[in-house]
Design a protein around this motif. Structure first.
Motif, mmCIF file in Angstrom:
data_model
loop_
_atom_site.group_PDB
_atom_site.id
_atom_site.type_symbol
_atom_site.label_atom_id
_atom_site.label_comp_id
_atom_site.label_asym_id
_atom_site.label_seq_id
_atom_site.Cartn_x
_atom_site.Cartn_y
_atom_site.Cartn_z
ATOM 1 N N ALA A 81 32.083 12.565 13.408
ATOM 2 C CA ALA A 81 31.980 11.728 14.606
ATOM 3 C C ALA A 81 32.971 10.569 14.546
ATOM 4 O O ALA A 81 33.663 10.266 15.532
ATOM 5 C CB ALA A 81 30.557 11.207 14.755
ATOM 6 N N LYS A 95 36.456 11.956 15.068
ATOM 7 C CA LYS A 95 36.699 12.357 16.460
ATOM 8 C C LYS A 95 36.900 11.142 17.355
ATOM 9 O O LYS A 95 37.752 11.156 18.252
ATOM 10 C CB LYS A 95 35.549 13.234 16.976
ATOM 11 C CG LYS A 95 35.597 14.652 16.438
ATOM 12 C CD LYS A 95 34.686 15.599 17.208
ATOM 13 C CE LYS A 95 34.944 17.041 16.781
ATOM 14 N NZ LYS A 95 34.205 18.023 17.606
ATOM 15 N N THR A 150 36.210 15.226 25.437
ATOM 16 C CA THR A 150 35.371 16.114 24.627
ATOM 17 C C THR A 150 35.136 15.529 23.242
ATOM 18 O O THR A 150 34.018 15.570 22.711
ATOM 19 C CB THR A 150 36.011 17.506 24.522
ATOM 20 O OG1 THR A 150 36.117 18.073 25.835
ATOM 21 C CG2 THR A 150 35.183 18.428 23.641
ATOM 22 N N ASP A 151 36.188 14.981 22.636
ATOM 23 C CA ASP A 151 36.047 14.361 21.317
ATOM 24 C C ASP A 151 35.000 13.248 21.340
ATOM 25 O O ASP A 151 34.133 13.169 20.459
ATOM 26 C CB ASP A 151 37.390 13.791 20.858
ATOM 27 C CG ASP A 151 38.079 14.661 19.815
ATOM 28 O OD1 ASP A 151 37.530 15.719 19.449
ATOM 29 O OD2 ASP A 151 39.186 14.286 19.370
ATOM 30 N N THR A 158 32.609 12.699 23.590
ATOM 31 C CA THR A 158 31.289 13.243 23.910
ATOM 32 C C THR A 158 30.658 13.884 22.681
ATOM 33 O O THR A 158 29.466 13.682 22.403
ATOM 34 C CB THR A 158 31.412 14.278 25.046
ATOM 35 O OG1 THR A 158 32.017 13.657 26.188
ATOM 36 C CG2 THR A 158 30.042 14.824 25.428
ATOM 37 N N ASP A 159 31.443 14.659 21.949
ATOM 38 C CA ASP A 159 30.940 15.289 20.726
ATOM 39 C C ASP A 159 30.529 14.249 19.690
ATOM 40 O O ASP A 159 29.551 14.426 18.955
ATOM 41 C CB ASP A 159 32.016 16.200 20.114
ATOM 42 C CG ASP A 159 32.268 17.448 20.930
ATOM 43 O OD1 ASP A 159 31.477 17.735 21.848
ATOM 44 O OD2 ASP A 159 33.274 18.146 20.654
ATOM 45 N N SER A 173 26.657 11.255 19.712
ATOM 46 C CA SER A 173 25.299 11.341 19.158
ATOM 47 C C SER A 173 25.256 11.002 17.672
ATOM 48 O O SER A 173 24.236 10.532 17.167
ATOM 49 C CB SER A 173 24.710 12.726 19.393
ATOM 50 O OG SER A 173 25.495 13.718 18.748
#
Length: 532
Positions: free
Chosen positions: A139, A142, A186-187, A189-190, A193
């Motif tokens: 995370a 990213k 996308t990075d 969003t991934d 969390s």
């Protein structure tokens, strides 16, 4: 260990430092190589160290007045680097940025291209399954990769991307701006969390959920610039959602504007990097303006334009604590200035002494206009022994004496040049993004006028009566000067190519920078941007 060299997308420029008296010489460039094994990429052996190296790279890249900072600030109406005698000539390096006459061989373009693409590749190695990073490490990587790719997309409009297992004879593929936007989104969003959840505090120097929400808000606010069309209501609603998520994590506006830029905990700092802030302090101060720990003084370069200084509330002919200017304009101490007059700018701060000076320094804060003073009340002088009186007007970009141009100082030298607290993302920016999103059609129980006036009252400025595009752009300038957002803001409001001081109207294609010449030579999949 990896022991085979794999060619990266990057082309290294000369490593050099620009000072006020540097002559620029471009040196030969070479390809960057990565180690590998005969069986291909085998993963990063020490993920924590690799992540630390990437944070260190970010810190080093921000610890400069050149490269990304120069591209965002000196190309705008906010900052200018006039030549003073032979100082700050640098073969026109700074003037071409301000006048929008740069070309594909400008060194700061190559450095910025290389720095960010190098970051992307190094972080891709951490993210790759072969490295066996845990979810939180992935995370972080990213988010950091998204941050660097975001700048390549924003500045250059296309992004080369090399897979970690590509061979040296393969040219990296090139993403369009649309594709890069989706990749970055996308990075983030991934990552969201699994990023650490932190509120205001020391841990905000690492990738965190609030920083991810901020970057997503920034992406949605500028999406129409990147992918075309007009601002979409659904995108503006996304901006509002992500700003409110930041608020839920404990961040918010803070009174005491200049205290935010001290190396202490505040509610505004969403993400910072542990680099020194000397390049934000000394590049504009005169050679004779020193402070404890740096008696040698400043570098006498960076200034602001008179028209930008005029955006701030307060009388045009003076800027000291008792003349009714808004807090963000700062003040210049005068002999006999009282601490009572200065306290409004440093609420609850003990750094202002009984003479209205700042913690043993004779230097004011914010915008330094007019006569500068020493601690004993005497006038500071220039190199010729003349009173050092900063003027708002500059005669030209060349031929300037020591004193022309209002100087800008957000990080104060009383806090130290090596305070290791340079703000990258700040809540007031998110607050103004939310106001702008509402103005552009987003849905909220609050109004853009409410939000802007909430900030203006906090900064001791008169509330406005109506919200326009120009008022939002001006308010962003007043709040966020010197924080690397002005170029992007001018583009979003359609003003980047307009005329301003010492710059005629420039061509529309200048909203993108050219792909550096050596990058084109290295990767035939790249195409030069229109106009260059």
């Amino acid at each position: 260990m990896k022991n085979k060299f794999i060619k990266s997308v990057l082309i290294l420029g000369a490593i050099f430092s620009i000072t006020a008296c540097t002559d620029l010489e471009l040196e030969e460039t070479d390809s960057v190589f990565r180690e590998g094994s005969d069986d291909g990429f085998s993963g990063v052996s020490d993920v924590p160290s690799a992540l630390a190296n990437n944070y260190n790279a970010l810190r080093d890249q921000m610890n400069t007045q050149e490269n990304l900072y120069a591209l965002q600030e000196v190309t705008s109406d906010e900052m200018v680097v006039p030549t003073r005698g032979t100082d700050w000539g640098d073969n026109g390096l700074w003037r071409t940025l301000h006048q929008h006459t740069w070309d594909p061989n400008h060194q700061f373009l190559l450095n910025t291209w290389n720095n960010n693409n190098r970051n992307v590749f190094n972080l891709s190695e951490i993210i790759a399954p072969e490295s066996n990073a845990n979810p939180e490490q992935i995370a972080e990587a990213k988010f950091l990769r998204a941050f660097s790719m975001y700048w390549v997309m924003d500045l250059f409009g296309q992004v080369p991307f090399r897979e970690v297992d590509q061979g040296a004879d393969e040219n990296p593929r090139v993403m369009t701006r649309d594709e890069a936007f989706d990749f970055v989104m996308t990075d983030i969003t991934d990552a969201l969390s699994d990023l650490r959840e932190v509120g205001p505090g020391a841990e905000a120097n690492f990738a965190n959920k609030a920083a991810a929400h901020y970057l997503m808000a920034k992406l949605y606010l500028n999406k129409h610039i990147y992918v075309g069309g007009e601002p979409a209501v659904e995108d503006m609603n996304q901006v509002i959602t992500h700003v409110e998520a930041i608020e839920e994590l404990g961040f918010g506006l803070q009174s005491g504007f200049f205290e935010i830029f001290e190396p202490s905990v505040d509610t505004e700092t969403i993400w910072f990097t542990t680099t020194g802030v000397g390049s934000r302090i000394w590049n504009g101060l005169h050679y004779n303006q020193g402070a404890p720990g740096q008696d040698a003084g400043g570098w006498n370069g960076f200034s602001t334009l008179a028209e930008f200084y005029d955006l701030f509330e307060g009388p045009a002919d003076t800027n000291h604590p008792d003349v009714g200017q808004e807090e963000r304009r700062g003040f210049v101490p005068l002999e006999g200035t009282t601490v009572a007059a200065a306290e409004g700018f440093f609420e609850g701060n003990n750094d202002v002494d009984d003479d209205g000076f700042i913690d043993g320094s004779d230097i004011g804060i914010g915008f330094l206009y007019g006569q500068q003073h020493e601690l004993d009340g005497s006038e500071t002088v220039d190199r010729g022994g003349n009173p050092l009186f900063y003027t708002a007007e500059l005669p030209a970009l060349v031929g300037n004496p020591d004193n022309t141009g209002v100087r800008v100082l957000k990080y104060h030298p009383s806090n130290g040049s090596y305070a290791e607290h340079m703000i990258l993302f700040r809540f007031a920016d998110a607050h103004l993004m939310k106001a702008e999103a509402i103005h552009r059609g987003g849905t909220s129980e609050e109004s853009a006028l409410e939000l802007i006036n909430e900030l203006r009252v906090l900064r001791d400025a008169t509330p406005i009566s109506a919200v326009t595009d120009q008022e939002i752009l001006d308010e962003r300038g007043r709040e966020l000067y010197n924080e690397m957002w002005r170029r992007q803001d001018l583009i979003r409001f359609g003003q980047f190519t307009q005329e301003w001081g010492f710059k005629p109207a420039s061509e529309e294609y200048r909203v993108l920078f050219p792909i550096p010449t050596t990058a084109l030579t290295s990767n035939p999949n790249l195409e030069q941007n229109e106009g260059y």
